[in-house]
Scaffold this active site. Sequence first.
Site: not given
Ligand code: DGJ
Length: 738
Positions: A200, A367, A444, A478-481, A527, A549
Amino acid sequence: MSVVYHESTQTFHLTNGLISYIMKVLPNGALGQLYFGRAIRDRESFDHLLEMRRRPMTSCVFEDNGLFSLEHTRQEYPSYGSTDYRRPAVQILQPNGSRITDFVVLSHTVTPGKPALEGLPATYCEADSEAETLTVRLRDELLGVSLDLHYTLFADRPALARSARIVNEGTLDLHLTHAMSLCLDLPDSGYEFVHFSGAWARERWMKVRRLEQGTQSVESARGHSSHNHNPFIMLRRPGTDEDQGEVIGLSLIYSGNFLAQAEVDTWDTTRVTLGINPFGFDWKLPPGEAFQTPEAVVVYSCRGLNAMSQAFHRLYRSRLARGQWRDRPRPILINNWEATYFGFTQDKLLEIAGAARADGAELFVLDDGWFGARQNDFAGLGDWTPNRDRLPDGLSGLARRVNDLGMQFGLWFEPEMVNKDSGLYRAHPDWIIHVPDRRESQGRNQYVLDFSRPEVVDCIYDQMAKLLAEANISYVKWDMNRSITEPFSEALPADRQGELFHRYILGVYRLYKRLTANFPHVLFESCASGGGRFDPGMLYYAPQGWVSDNSDAVERLKIQYGTSFCYPISSIGAHVSAVPNHQVRRVTPLSTRANVAYFGTFGYELDPTRLTAAEREQVREQIAFMKQYREVIQFGDFYRLRSPYDGNFTAWMAVSPDKKTALVGWYRLLSETNGPCRRVKLQGLDPGQSYTVDGGEAHYGDELMTVGLVTSDSGAGDGQSGERPICDFDSHVFVLKA
Ligand code: DGJ
């Protein structure tokens, strides 16, 4: 362009004047690999390239033939266990426990164009004349399994797309445990293995190691292609650089668990395999069912790394990315994440949008934090309804007010995730990927929805589609964390649990497909905590992606440079953020932050109302500059000139297709005093054209490419006199016009 078949020698020669790919039916009926590289003249027989030798301690296929061993034969889609001991492309577990197969060529067809891959992202053609597809059908008679190997050769591109389809036409319940997209057996090992690895906030750093006897690989087992490794590798000859030398680039159009591996045997031949990671993979294949592998693309260049990258860029930009946004310059956006994080009100958002609009931005992106009970990252994911406390006018109201400012409105989603503190989880606790009665690991504070289940994908689709239909939303991030843990689906039987990872990613693709089909005007940006799923599979649905990020300009040099080896500049999400930078606390000049972000889709990730009047003026100039040149940058030819991995200087450039305009990005990390005078040799210009540099002196293209562009500034001298004082993290974008 042609696919030639020589009946007398059972030889296939795929060639388009740029590359040749030559295969032959082997004595046991399998398909052998004879040559891949620069185009060569065709002939009836290339049998001499088989090179069989009698070798002691070798197992041979036939009783009466002491020469033919698969261990020493280069093959197209090998299996393990019948005289070949290397890692296989295909392995099938049978009811009696055997994994031995014997695929024999039956027939082949050649069709113009390129068929689509059911349910999977892939390159495509817009006219049949753009490509030719060879399908070689093989069959294992004992199992009644057929295997189609697909090869698409593109006209005027040094690129070949490959995939395989396996069909159980027999009566046995089978399990596929290996189904790679590509195997490439090369006759020697004189290569460097180059991969793009990190974590990351430092994604896709270039790593180089000499190929050695044994196995070297990169992979993901996280459920997404990952920050850690990317499904793209290069095999380059030692001495190859950006402008000359041989390189093979191998890319997998897939977003889930992958393996990219090079196995060098002790006779120094190299087997490269690329595809779904066999680790943990077990796909049940009952009678009548088929399995389609993802597509792999292989590019050959004998003109260095830039030529290879440009081949990928052109193919992926125009024949992998799709939709209304594919060929359009990308809007300059302002995203509120680093400006406010979760701490925003509607008024604050409109204040940011208004200021950015005044400076020339075109798209405001809201966001994380606008939905459900989301005040922080403990709650809300899964409940995709606007939070009225924060957005009193709802999403449609906010979108309208942003539109009234003269801007488009974009919105963040994280469709694949759920918080336990959400209505969705309370209603469907079994919808997360987990093992019943075992601890569920969080990432998270969130859990991964089981996208292998169609009803889960449908539920998320319905929620998203409702919002996209109601509010005027032009862009979706479209995020994925988080990665997948405890991989297990409550909806799959025990003998199908090994399918979960692939089924999950097919579910992601299904959701993307429905959304992009039904909302074709929406620009999607992928994302995954930055660049955790930056791969060609995503590019098929989302023509741009947030590469990291880490928004620090210095860090971004390495990240964007590494990313550019495979991915087009139009796909690279790059923004200017505030200083001190939020990830590394570094303070860089505003000019340098923009000079790096220009080489991407460009935007801002800060609160413009907190900038000084002078900075706002600079932002206005930057946006005007990007509007003028974004087509050159996003759709021109990109050349890497000097690597950030090699010292204090980085340089790259973009040249317009007509070669009349070029932009050269030049970056210096630490300032120097009384240093050398410096030049950088440019690429891709018209040698006979004269180019003005920044509207001043003119120089011919041949001089700029052979002698170089003078980049010396006051750093060559006392550091103060000259056009402007130098500073750390300095940079300049030179504008060249014919
Ligand atoms: C991770 C993304 O990479 C960021 O740009 C942002 O959208 C955050 N998540 C929001 O939780």
